[in-house]
Structure formats: C-alpha cells, structure tokens
Scaffold this motif. Structure first.
Motif: not given
Length: 448
Positions: A221-233
């Motif tokens: 099994y192999q995946t390339n995850p999509d990661v969406e990060n928010g904005i850090d302040a």
C-alpha cells in the motif's frame, strides 16, 4: 495464507517503558525546529535568532535587536537517524545468550532556509523567511532471510518488510517589530504553510515463501497524502529589565492541519498506555483534521560583567497538548469488516508539557564565539518518550560576511514490539531499539 493478515489491522501495541519518539513523528512531531545555526547551538532557544529574520518563528520582537540596516542569510541543514533493532537469544533454560541485531536503518533528511530582515526606521524592523523543513522522518526496511538449506544457498533472501512515513513542509513567514519604548519592543508574524511532499508505504514484499515473512504473498500500500495547513500567527515582546538582563515572551496560535489520502494512522487505545498503529488499506478515511496546540514562550538573557564577553540564555516553552484532537471524515457509512471504528472514535489524552532550553555563548578576544546548549524535549504522549539534546556551534566572520555552524546530538534506547509479527514465532515479546540522532546546520549571513 500461512500467517493471518487483516487488511486493516493494528500492528503494534506499545508498552509504557519507551524512550524514543521517531515512530510518533506523524502525531506530535519529532525534529526540533531548525531556523538558524546560532539558534540550534544555543539549545534550540529562540534567543539564538535575535536580530535575524529567523525570529519570526518564535518571537518577532527579537527582530528589534538588529544592529544593521539590511541582512540576508541562506543555510542548509540535515538530520541523520540511525535505528538498530535487536532481540535476545535465549537458551533452553530461558537464560540470555546474546543480543541479535536483525535490522539497521540509516536515514538522512535534508532541508534549507532563506531569510532577510530590513530596518525601515530606528523603531521598525521588517523580515521574511522561506524554508523547507522535515515534518515526518520514519523509514523502516527489514530484510527477511529464509530457512537454512543446501550447501551453497544457506541463507536465501525471502523478502522485505517496509514502513515509510515521511514528509517535508514548505513555509513562508512574514512579520515585523516595533520599539514602543526604549526598553520595550513588540512584534508580530504570520506563517503560511505551502503544500509539501509526503509519502506513506506499508509493504510485505515476498520474493519466495518463508515462515519468517508476515504474509505468504506480496502486500503493498502506498499513498502520497495531501496536507493542508492553516496560517500560524505569533506575537511577542522583549523587555529590558536592566542593562544586563532581558526578558522575552511570545504566544503562537497554531492553525489546524487537514490530511487527505492518509494511509498510516496513530490511534488511541484505552486498553494501552501508548498509541497504536493502524493501516487504512480500504481507504475508509476521507480526511483527518488535526487541531494543533498553542505555544507560550518565556525566556531570560543575562550578560554578566566579565572580561570575556559571556551571555547566558534560559527559555521555557509551554504547549497545552491536552487541547489536541483529531476529527475524522469518512468516505461512506458502509465500513469494511476489519475497520476499527471504536479506535477512531477514541480521543487522545495527551499531557501538557514544558520544554526547557539552556544556552551559553563565549566570545573570545579574537571575536570568535563558542556556543553550547541543552534542550530537554518532553513528549506529550508519555514521559518515557522524553529526549535530551546536546548542542554546540561557532561562527566565523569576514568583514560583512559570516558563517555560523552548529551540531546537535541525541540518542535513546527502549523496548519495542516487532513491527511485523509472524504467527507462531517464538521470541521475546519486545525488541530493543537503539536510536542515534545527529543534526547539522550551517548558515551564511551577509550584512549591508
């Protein structure tokens, strides 16, 4: 199949005696922040970024300690992780005979950083940085040998067991500082997290049948995850308590992280002390949203009256991991038979932690500094996972150009179950895992 294998299975159940944390990097992070060579050398303390654009990651008010109008820097960093796993040989009476090392994994993770800071006026400083950093760092490959037979083929290669959970994140930070009073400076910064490169692999590679393999046929099994990060302040301040004593404080609001196409998950099991690992081979999880904890920093810098210029640095970082949570969304309501719905519904109970940074800097009469540091890096999952880092570094200057270098070291030894258990195999319940971390970073600065 000779060895029972569930398409969605719990692989490892941890004990309370662990001291390493590489395996948990996808959950709580693993590598200390690498922003600047001086910062690393001083025990990863934010004081090491004073006057540099790298301060945007910790306390942007430290930008105001800049002594030049314009400065730019570029640097490289790398982390070496050597993992050795072994289990004890025992005689027929159960006595220890020898420690058998069955796998050694050597990994190297590079990164780089760029930045610039500009003094717009005597009271205002602006800065911007760009960096690529390591977020995950676990790679495991176990070579499996078959049974002994024949005169010339006594140890045939039977296959491989593999787990990979790696990822690099790209981030841009922008911010500035303002000197409100002579002794008080304020700052604010924002970090934009760009899409990175992630990889997950779970594999049993069968070359020939063997009872030493966890399956009698290849599973991959192999995946390339999509990661969406928010904005850090981040907001911060620096206050001059006296001529020789400075106080710095900052507060960081961490944005959430949403991951799609994830394969490897760490889940909370109420029957065990530490998280367990699960593989979403049936793609039941649509996405997972991680709510990251905030961060509060407070530190002191003391420069005693000394013939040799000396500075002492102390910093404490509070992270309320008890606020951490994961929200899962599923592709449909019709789950596979082996899907562990109860584990995904079980919330983590992590510990709030205080991280401690210590640093000292001597500047000899030649102008060459010598830096030493110590970083106590507790893990929110369990106190047995804590690590201690020892750091050192120096700097060389040629007119407007300077080169800062630093290195850090940490190691650990702990008991760990076999990642790929074989049905019917008689062996010790836990392996001994030894990890050695070496970290190096260099930064080239030019002041105009």
């Amino acid at each position: 199949m000779k060895h029972k294998y569930l398409l969605f299975s719990i692989l490892v159940l941890f004990s309370a005696g662990l001291k390493g944390q590489s395996f948990f990097c996808s959950l709580t992070g693993d590598i200390p922040p690498l922003r600047d060579s001086r910062q690393v050398a001083l025990g990863f303390s934010s004081w090491g970024t004073q006057g540099s654009a790298a301060a945007l990651s910790f306390n942007p008010a430290l930008l105001s300690l800049n002594e030049v109008r314009l400065a730019v820097y570029a640097g490289l960093n790398g982390v070496s992780d050597v993992e050795k796993r072994s289990f004890p040989f025992q005689d027929s009476f159960g006595d220890f005979l020898a420690d058998n090392s069955y796998v050694v994994n050597k990994n190297w993770f590079p990164g780089f950083h760029l930045g610039a800071n500009y003094r717009l006026s005597p009271r205002i400083n602006l800065a911007m940085t760009f960096r690529k950093e390591i977020i995950r760092d676990f790679r495991y490959e176990e070579e499996i040998r078959g049974s002994l037979y024949g005169q010339y083929n006594r140890d045939p290669l039977a296959g491989y067991h593999r787990i990979t959970s790696t990822g690099n994140n790209t981030a841009i930070s922008m911010g500035g500082s303002f000197q409100l009073f002579k002794s008080l400076r304020l700052g604010t910064a924002f970090q934009i997290n760009l899409p990175g490169q992630y990889e997950n692999i779970y594999e049993i590679d069968v070359i020939r049948e063997s009872y030493n393999l966890a399956s009698d046929h290849t599973i991959s099994y192999q995946t390339n995850p999509d990661v969406e990060n928010g904005i850090d302040a981040t907001v911060g301040l620096v206050f001059d308590m006296s001529k020789r004593l400075n106080l710095a404080m900052s507060y960081s609001l961490k944005g959430s992280t949403t991951i799609e196409k994830e394969l490897i998950f760490l889940l909370n099991d109420v029957t065990s002390t530490l998280p367990v690992l699960a593989i979403d081979s049936t793609e039941e999880i649509k996405n997972a949203e991680f709510t990251k904890p905030t961060e509060f920093r407070i530190g002191l810098k003391y420069c005693p009256e000394n013939l040799v210029r000396t500075s002492f640095f102390l910093e404490a970082v509070y992270q309320p991991w008890s606020d951490f949570k994961i929200d899962y969304k599923y592709n449909d309501d019709s789950f596979a038979p082996d899907f562990q719905t109860d584990l995904f519904a079980s919330e983590f109970s992590l510990n709030d932690i205080w991280k401690i940074h210590l640093g000292i800097e001597y500047e000899f009469f030649s102008g060459v500094p010598f830096r030493l540091g110590f970083y106590h890096d507790p893990n929110p999952i369990d106190g047995g996972l804590d690590r201690n880092w020892f750091t050192a570094g120096t700097s060389y200057k040629w007119d407007h150009l300077s080169l800062d270098i630093a290195a850090s070291f940490a190691n650990s030894e702990y008991d760990y179950p076999d990642l790929f258990p074989v049905e019917g195999e008689e062996r010790a319940d836990f392996d001994t895992v030894r990890e050695v971390y070496l970290l190096g970073i260099l930064t080239l600065n030019y002041a105009f």
